[in-house]
Scaffold this active site. Structure first.
Site, PDB file in Angstrom:
ATOM      1  N   THR A  22       1.971   3.260   3.450  1.00  0.00           N
ATOM      2  CA  THR A  22       3.205   2.836   4.113  1.00  0.00           C
ATOM      3  C   THR A  22       4.423   3.204   3.285  1.00  0.00           C
ATOM      4  O   THR A  22       5.468   3.575   3.828  1.00  0.00           O
ATOM      5  CB  THR A  22       3.179   1.325   4.371  1.00  0.00           C
ATOM      6  OG1 THR A  22       1.987   0.976   5.079  1.00  0.00           O
ATOM      7  CG2 THR A  22       4.383   0.897   5.208  1.00  0.00           C
ATOM      8  N   CYS A  40      -3.837  -6.920  -5.130  1.00  0.00           N
ATOM      9  CA  CYS A  40      -3.800  -8.355  -5.412  1.00  0.00           C
ATOM     10  C   CYS A  40      -5.099  -9.034  -5.011  1.00  0.00           C
ATOM     11  O   CYS A  40      -5.530  -9.996  -5.649  1.00  0.00           O
ATOM     12  CB  CYS A  40      -2.634  -9.005  -4.665  1.00  0.00           C
ATOM     13  SG  CYS A  40      -1.018  -8.344  -5.119  1.00  0.00           S
ATOM     14  N   ASN A  71       0.834  -1.196   0.000  1.00  0.00           N
ATOM     15  CA  ASN A  71       0.000   0.000   0.000  1.00  0.00           C
ATOM     16  C   ASN A  71       0.874   1.253   0.000  1.00  0.00           C
ATOM     17  O   ASN A  71       1.979   1.265   0.542  1.00  0.00           O
ATOM     18  CB  ASN A  71      -0.947   0.006   1.198  1.00  0.00           C
ATOM     19  CG  ASN A  71      -0.211   0.159   2.511  1.00  0.00           C
ATOM     20  OD1 ASN A  71       0.006   1.268   2.992  1.00  0.00           O
ATOM     21  ND2 ASN A  71       0.208  -0.954   3.105  1.00  0.00           N
TER      22      ASN A  71
END
Length: 339
Positions: free
Chosen positions: A132, A185, A129
């Site tokens: 982060t 994903c 992500n």
């Protein structure tokens, strides 16, 4: 022992590394954030190369859907629901016992990122992500530590190395308003080969930096589409003077207020950090009436009668699985854990 002397013999024969480079690898230290598909492939390359100290951080545990692409885990890890950092550490120590591997079952936040980065030579992106990634980017540029970005989804991948003082940063290349396209994903899937490709290119740049061959560090963003096969390389732009990270030195991700609530990237899961440790043995007794309870030494799972599942960690984090609605997650957390 002759076996130990032979371990890196082929790597020493590679001229850009040689004996001196191997010694530098053994003295090196890296941080890998995220031990999913990219993180496990990265850790495998880095440890097998002989890097002396590897620090790994991940907030999640092994599930069956991980086994298709997360190479350090096996069915027993999923059966036991082991934290990824714990399972990965066990595998990596069997690969190279002389490597000092530090494993942390934790979320990475503005409050703790500096402690995880202490003493490392570079940071490798194994996350899924951009929130982060921007945090790692800002922390690395504040500390003057290289950050090697990678991402993979479907059959597509990207990678770039960002070196403070030498290149632009991730925000210059992908401003926060444009970072990511919302596809994960868990939404559109991923095939394992693209993960290996991206991690391999990240690992190559890491080796260059660790052995001191900085002039060979690639100054471009590489992207691949493996299924129909095409590649694209874009030279990294100059650092933007108005960039809040490497231009204005404001490092916004480090200043961000943390609410303790995070949506976990397409996982149908909300993470809530209550800010206080949880005694799993005590909570196992407390939650017996809430639903079916299972536990291991690292986490406690409760299948709630409402349909969702709570996963409790000793550091105070609770995953509410089965919803992407923060309001619903907070309601369940308040009902069973308390605010």
């Amino acid at each position: 022992m002759k076996e130990e002397q032979d371990r890196f013999s082929r790597q020493r024969l590679f001229a850009p590394i040689g004996e001196v480079g191997q010694q530098r690898l053994e003295a090196g230290s890296v941080l890998i954030v995220g031990m999913g598909a990219l993180g496990t492939a990265l850790a495998n390359h880095i440890v097998r190369a002989g890097v002396g100290q590897v620090r790994i951080v991940d907030r999640d545990f092994v599930e069956w859907s991980n086994l298709q692409r997360q190479m350090l885990y096996d069915e027993e890890d999923a059966r036991q629901s082991l934290p990824k950092a714990v399972a990965a550490q066990a595998k990596l120590e069997r690969i190279y016992s002389a490597c000092r591997i530090e494993a942390f079952v934790s979320d990475v936040t503005p409050a703790n990122i500096a402690s995880f980065m202490e003493g490392v030579d570079l940071v490798l992106d194994g996350t899924d992500n951009f929130q982060t990634r921007y945090l790692l980017n800002d922390a690395c540029f504040e500390a003057g530590i290289p950050f090697i970005y990678g991402g993979a989804v479907s059959s597509r991948g990207m990678s770039a190395a960002f070196v403070p003082g030498e290149t632009c940063c991730l925000r210059c290349l992908l401003p926060e308003s444009t970072g990511g396209d919302g596809q994960t994903c868990d939404m559109i899937g991923v095939i394992s080969p693209i993960v290996d490709v991206v991690a391999s290119f990240q690992a190559v740049e890491a080796l260059k930096l660790l052995v001191g061959d900085r002039q060979r560090v690639r100054r471009s963003l590489l992207s691949w589409e493996m299924w129909s096969y095409h590649t694209y390389e874009m030279k990294l732009p100059a650092a933007r003077p108005d960039c809040p990270t490497c231009g204005r030195l404001e490092f916004p991700a480090l200043q961000a207020d943390s609410t303790g609530i995070a949506l976990m990237c397409g996982r149908d899961t909300v993470q809530i950090d209550g800010g206080r440790p949880l005694d799993l043995a005590l909570w196992r007794m407390k939650l017996q009436e809430a639903g079916e309870v299972s536990a291991n030494p690292y986490l406690l799972r409760v299948q709630l009668v409402e349909g969702e599942r709570l996963v409790l960690f000793p550091d105070g984090r609770v995953l509410v699985q089965g919803t992407e609605d923060p309001v619903r997650a907070k309601s369940l957390y308040a009902r069973y854990i308390g605010m």
